[in-house]
Scaffold this active site. Structure first.
Site, PDB file in Angstrom:
ATOM      1  N   GLY A  27      68.288 -23.850  70.266  1.00  0.00           N
ATOM      2  CA  GLY A  27      67.313 -23.721  69.186  1.00  0.00           C
ATOM      3  C   GLY A  27      66.014 -23.002  69.517  1.00  0.00           C
ATOM      4  CD  GLU A  29      63.699 -28.705  71.797  1.00  0.00           C
ATOM      5  OE1 GLU A  29      64.195 -27.560  71.665  1.00  0.00           O
ATOM      6  OE2 GLU A  29      64.377 -29.715  72.045  1.00  0.00           O
ATOM      7  CG  ASP A  30      64.621 -26.407  68.293  1.00  0.00           C
ATOM      8  OD1 ASP A  30      64.313 -27.454  68.910  1.00  0.00           O
ATOM      9  OD2 ASP A  30      65.756 -26.220  67.814  1.00  0.00           O
ATOM     10  CG  ASP A  57      63.935 -35.380  64.247  1.00  0.00           C
ATOM     11  OD1 ASP A  57      63.172 -35.580  63.290  1.00  0.00           O
ATOM     12  OD2 ASP A  57      65.131 -35.719  64.234  1.00  0.00           O
ATOM     13  CE  LYS A  85      62.484 -32.303  60.839  1.00  0.00           C
ATOM     14  NZ  LYS A  85      63.887 -32.762  60.722  1.00  0.00           N
ATOM     15  CG  PHE A 121      68.181 -30.618  58.567  1.00  0.00           C
ATOM     16  CD1 PHE A 121      68.195 -31.362  59.743  1.00  0.00           C
ATOM     17  CD2 PHE A 121      68.872 -29.422  58.531  1.00  0.00           C
ATOM     18  CE1 PHE A 121      68.888 -30.917  60.862  1.00  0.00           C
ATOM     19  CE2 PHE A 121      69.575 -28.967  59.652  1.00  0.00           C
ATOM     20  CZ  PHE A 121      69.575 -29.731  60.807  1.00  0.00           C
ATOM     21  CG  ASP A 167      71.997 -25.556  64.801  1.00  0.00           C
ATOM     22  OD1 ASP A 167      71.046 -26.168  65.316  1.00  0.00           O
ATOM     23  OD2 ASP A 167      73.169 -25.977  64.829  1.00  0.00           O
ATOM     24  NE  ARG A 218      72.109 -22.062  67.150  1.00  0.00           N
ATOM     25  CZ  ARG A 218      71.664 -23.281  67.435  1.00  0.00           C
ATOM     26  NH1 ARG A 218      70.373 -23.545  67.388  1.00  0.00           N
ATOM     27  NH2 ARG A 218      72.503 -24.241  67.765  1.00  0.00           N
TER      28      ARG A 218
HETATM   29  P1  IMP Z   1      64.915 -35.388  68.873  1.00  0.00           P
HETATM   30  O1  IMP Z   1      65.531 -35.776  70.174  1.00  0.00           O
HETATM   31  O2  IMP Z   1      65.239 -36.367  67.778  1.00  0.00           O
HETATM   32  O3  IMP Z   1      63.433 -35.111  68.964  1.00  0.00           O
HETATM   33  O4  IMP Z   1      65.683 -34.122  68.370  1.00  0.00           O
HETATM   34  C1  IMP Z   1      65.337 -32.863  68.720  1.00  0.00           C
HETATM   35  C2  IMP Z   1      66.482 -31.927  68.431  1.00  0.00           C
HETATM   36  O5  IMP Z   1      67.139 -32.226  67.193  1.00  0.00           O
HETATM   37  C3  IMP Z   1      65.945 -30.541  68.288  1.00  0.00           C
HETATM   38  O6  IMP Z   1      65.966 -29.880  69.516  1.00  0.00           O
HETATM   39  C4  IMP Z   1      66.884 -29.921  67.279  1.00  0.00           C
HETATM   40  O7  IMP Z   1      67.981 -29.347  67.961  1.00  0.00           O
HETATM   41  C5  IMP Z   1      67.378 -31.057  66.448  1.00  0.00           C
HETATM   42  N1  IMP Z   1      66.667 -31.136  65.162  1.00  0.00           N
HETATM   43  C6  IMP Z   1      65.789 -32.072  64.768  1.00  0.00           C
HETATM   44  N2  IMP Z   1      65.329 -31.840  63.527  1.00  0.00           N
HETATM   45  C7  IMP Z   1      65.941 -30.708  63.128  1.00  0.00           C
HETATM   46  C8  IMP Z   1      65.870 -29.929  61.913  1.00  0.00           C
HETATM   47  O8  IMP Z   1      65.147 -30.210  60.935  1.00  0.00           O
HETATM   48  N3  IMP Z   1      66.637 -28.807  61.883  1.00  0.00           N
HETATM   49  C9  IMP Z   1      67.449 -28.435  62.923  1.00  0.00           C
HETATM   50  N4  IMP Z   1      67.540 -29.122  64.067  1.00  0.00           N
HETATM   51  C10 IMP Z   1      66.788 -30.252  64.163  1.00  0.00           C
HETATM   52 MG    MG Z   2      67.287 -28.213  69.987  1.00  0.00          MG
END
Ligand code: IMP
Ligand code: MG
Length: 185
Positions: free
Chosen positions: A49, A104-105, A108, A136, A157, A164, A170
């Site tokens: 990402g 990182e992208d 979350d 977020k 989302f 993606d 992407r």
């Molecule tokens: P976390 O571990 O919950 O912080 O998740 C992070 C990962 O979840 C990111 O690196 C993304 O790959 C994916 N992710 C979380 N939210 C989104 C979204 O809104 N769109 C796409 N990918 C997301």
């Molecule tokens: Mg990711």
């Protein structure tokens, strides 16, 4: 929708435009250049990402840096985090004694980055900081310090600019909210 790619029809709306992203990436580059003056960090791209953000950010960094890549899986093809983090591709080089900047992208729940951060510190990195395109904050499940963030976004989302849904979107130059009809059957 005011865009040339057919995949924009799957968006509810564009949330962050390519122009807004470009301006923020430049501003972030200036901050990082100032903060890392005299240092030579390893800049780590979290695949897949972050690739586009990483490529753009790198070209704003006036530092003698190295790059490396890491892949983590936590999502599968759903739009909700599983909370399970798996290391799919490790770094090529040792980070012992290095200043690491993780790119990182999106943050979350924060589970992915908190895993990566503790793993890199455990390997002896002198410092580990995080640069993310999107955050977020409403969805955070762990306490995580994010040093560099470009945009706080609502709990929706999003896809594009590297992000993606089921490996698609992407390549969209802007970040947009994916229309729920795409993932609710
Ligand atoms: P976390 O571990 O919950 O912080 O998740 C992070 C990962 O979840 C990111 O690196 C993304 O790959 C994916 N992710 C979380 N939210 C989104 C979204 O809104 N769109 C796409 N990918 C997301
Ligand atoms: Mg990711």
């Amino acid at each position: 929708m005011n865009n040339e790619f057919k995949q924009y029809q799957d968006l509810e709306r564009v949330l962050v435009t390519r122009e807004e992203i470009a301006a923020k990436v430049k501003e972030l580059g200036r901050r990082i250049n100032a903060d890392y003056q005299g240092k030579s960090p390893v800049v780590v791209c979290i695949l897949k990402g972050a690739v586009i953000f990483f490529a753009d950010l790198l070209r704003e960094l006036d530092l003698p840096l190295d790059i490396d890549f890491m892949a983590i899986s936590s999502y599968g093809s759903s739009t909700k985090s599983t909370g399970v983090v798996k290391l799919v591709k490790d770094l090529d080089r040792d980070v012992n004694g290095r200043d690491v900047l993780v790119v990182e992208d999106i943050v979350d729940s924060g589970m992915t980055l908190s895993y990566i951060k503790s793993e890199l510190l455990h390997r002896g990195a002198s410092s580990v900081r995080i640069a993310t395109l999107l955050d977020k904050p409403a969805r955070r499940r762990v306490n995580l310090e994010v040093e560099y963030s470009c945009f706080n976004i609502p709990d929706a989302f999003v896809v594009g600019y590297g992000l993606d849904y089921d490996e698609k979107y992407r390549n969209l130059p802007d970040v947009g909210i994916l229309h729920p009809r795409i993932y609710t059957k």
